[in-house]
Design an enzyme around this catalytic site. Structure first.
Site, mmCIF file in Angstrom:
data_model
loop_
_atom_site.group_PDB
_atom_site.id
_atom_site.type_symbol
_atom_site.label_atom_id
_atom_site.label_comp_id
_atom_site.label_asym_id
_atom_site.label_seq_id
_atom_site.Cartn_x
_atom_site.Cartn_y
_atom_site.Cartn_z
ATOM 1 N N TYR A 16 0.834 -1.191 0.000
ATOM 2 C CA TYR A 16 0.000 0.000 0.000
ATOM 3 C C TYR A 16 0.879 1.256 0.000
ATOM 4 O O TYR A 16 1.981 1.259 0.563
ATOM 5 C CB TYR A 16 -0.898 0.044 1.241
ATOM 6 C CG TYR A 16 -1.998 -0.979 1.249
ATOM 7 C CD1 TYR A 16 -3.236 -0.703 0.680
ATOM 8 C CD2 TYR A 16 -1.810 -2.230 1.843
ATOM 9 C CE1 TYR A 16 -4.258 -1.639 0.703
ATOM 10 C CE2 TYR A 16 -2.818 -3.176 1.865
ATOM 11 C CZ TYR A 16 -4.051 -2.873 1.287
ATOM 12 O OH TYR A 16 -5.048 -3.803 1.304
ATOM 13 N N TYR A 36 0.017 -10.237 0.157
ATOM 14 C CA TYR A 36 1.055 -9.769 1.074
ATOM 15 C C TYR A 36 0.913 -10.489 2.416
ATOM 16 O O TYR A 36 -0.178 -10.919 2.800
ATOM 17 C CB TYR A 36 0.993 -8.251 1.264
ATOM 18 C CG TYR A 36 -0.316 -7.718 1.807
ATOM 19 C CD1 TYR A 36 -0.579 -7.710 3.181
ATOM 20 C CD2 TYR A 36 -1.287 -7.219 0.952
ATOM 21 C CE1 TYR A 36 -1.771 -7.217 3.678
ATOM 22 C CE2 TYR A 36 -2.479 -6.716 1.436
ATOM 23 C CZ TYR A 36 -2.719 -6.719 2.798
ATOM 24 O OH TYR A 36 -3.912 -6.237 3.286
ATOM 25 N N ARG A 55 -2.559 -12.390 3.018
ATOM 26 C CA ARG A 55 -3.825 -11.908 2.497
ATOM 27 C C ARG A 55 -3.916 -12.214 1.018
ATOM 28 O O ARG A 55 -2.989 -11.948 0.259
ATOM 29 C CB ARG A 55 -3.965 -10.382 2.675
ATOM 30 C CG ARG A 55 -4.032 -9.836 4.065
ATOM 31 C CD ARG A 55 -5.220 -10.227 4.912
ATOM 32 N NE ARG A 55 -6.439 -10.598 4.275
ATOM 33 C CZ ARG A 55 -7.431 -9.761 3.911
ATOM 34 N NH1 ARG A 55 -7.297 -8.466 4.106
ATOM 35 N NH2 ARG A 55 -8.539 -10.214 3.381
ATOM 36 N N HIS A 99 -6.948 -8.521 -2.959
ATOM 37 C CA HIS A 99 -8.262 -7.998 -2.608
ATOM 38 C C HIS A 99 -8.297 -6.496 -2.816
ATOM 39 O O HIS A 99 -7.259 -5.821 -2.837
ATOM 40 C CB HIS A 99 -8.630 -8.329 -1.155
ATOM 41 C CG HIS A 99 -7.708 -7.724 -0.154
ATOM 42 N ND1 HIS A 99 -6.477 -8.258 0.177
ATOM 43 C CD2 HIS A 99 -7.814 -6.592 0.617
ATOM 44 C CE1 HIS A 99 -5.888 -7.520 1.079
ATOM 45 N NE2 HIS A 99 -6.672 -6.474 1.363
ATOM 46 N N HIS A 104 -10.496 -3.081 -1.285
ATOM 47 C CA HIS A 104 -11.421 -2.573 -0.273
ATOM 48 C C HIS A 104 -12.474 -1.681 -0.948
ATOM 49 O O HIS A 104 -12.152 -0.861 -1.809
ATOM 50 C CB HIS A 104 -10.669 -1.761 0.780
ATOM 51 C CG HIS A 104 -9.628 -2.545 1.516
ATOM 52 N ND1 HIS A 104 -9.875 -3.169 2.715
ATOM 53 C CD2 HIS A 104 -8.335 -2.807 1.221
ATOM 54 C CE1 HIS A 104 -8.780 -3.779 3.132
ATOM 55 N NE2 HIS A 104 -7.827 -3.574 2.239
#
Length: 241
Positions: free
Chosen positions: A107, A146, A156, A159, A161
């Site tokens: 991120y 990640y 994870r 994906h 959000h």
């Protein structure tokens, strides 16, 4: 103006409980006392209202809205679908916001210390309004998986959000979208907090070759269902209408 639409109650059986020890951060942040159910107020069933002119022309194009010296690295991807309520009615002109990791699984956030590189041409955030039929679309790159500190080797899945405002704050939904065929999905401790397997399956976007751009971009379809609304009976309309 008094809303003539009433929202269905949430079915708590398909939502994850607040306390789920297999997802360790829920242990400290979950409430320890039963929650109170309050009467919905007018401010929660009306608005907020958003206008197209409040959004920029590239807000829904994550390939370009942060580009500095070229487009971001990664699998070019279209995410599209409809937003409807539980009665099957479209939810038009509602704001959808998305945020995600880049193709390496990192991120653009100062607290993200994963050693995957930051993509200088990818911001990882976007927003769009549904049209009159509740349809929306984004263009982005497919995010990478990640690791995270839940168990010794927790990862994870890829994906994205989502935050959807709906026609009122009582419809507000914050959720995550996963990708069909991802082998990490059965191992995700966050997704597994949802007790109903059919509800988990509804968070998985399906490959949509009909919406893909040949030699350019793959597409995934992700339809979203918010709390339902229904017209009250004529005899019981508010204010005696």
């Amino acid at each position: 103006m008094m809303s003539e639409r009433e929202f269905f109650q949430r079915d708590r059986r398909v939502h994850p409980p607040a306390f789920t020890p297999q997802y360790k951060t829920s242990v400290l942040r979950s409430p320890r006392m039963p929650l109170w159910s309050l009467q919905t107020s007018l401010s929660e069933v009306t608005g907020p209202l958003f206008k197209p002119e409040e959004l920029g022309p590239l807000d829904n194009d994550l390939l370009l809205n942060y580009a500095r010296a070229g487009e971001p690295i990664g699998e070019r991807t279209i995410i599209h679908g409809h937003v409807r309520d539980e009665a099957g009615q479209p939810v038009p002109h509602t704001l959808i916001e998305i945020w995600q990791a880049n193709a390496g699984g990192r991120y653009r956030h100062r607290n993200d210390t994963y050693f995957a590189p930051v993509d200088p041409n990818f911001g990882g955030c976007g927003r769009a309004l549904t049209n009159g039929e509740g349809y929306y679309a984004f263009r982005t790159v497919k995010p990478g998986a990640y690791p995270f500190r839940n168990q010794v080797n927790s990862w994870r899945p890829a994906h994205i959000h989502f935050s959807i405002f709906g026609s009122g704050f009582a419809q507000r939904l914050i959720t995550q979208m996963y990708f069909e065929g991802d082998p990490l999905i059965p191992h995700d401790s966050i997704l597994q907090t949802i007790p109903d397997p059919t509800a988990r399956d509804r968070l998985i976007a399906r490959l949509d070759l009909n919406a893909s751009v040949p030699l350019d971009t793959l597409a995934y379809r992700f339809d979203i269902v918010l709390r339902g609304s229904r017209q009250t009976l004529f005899e019981n309309k508010r204010e005696g209408a």
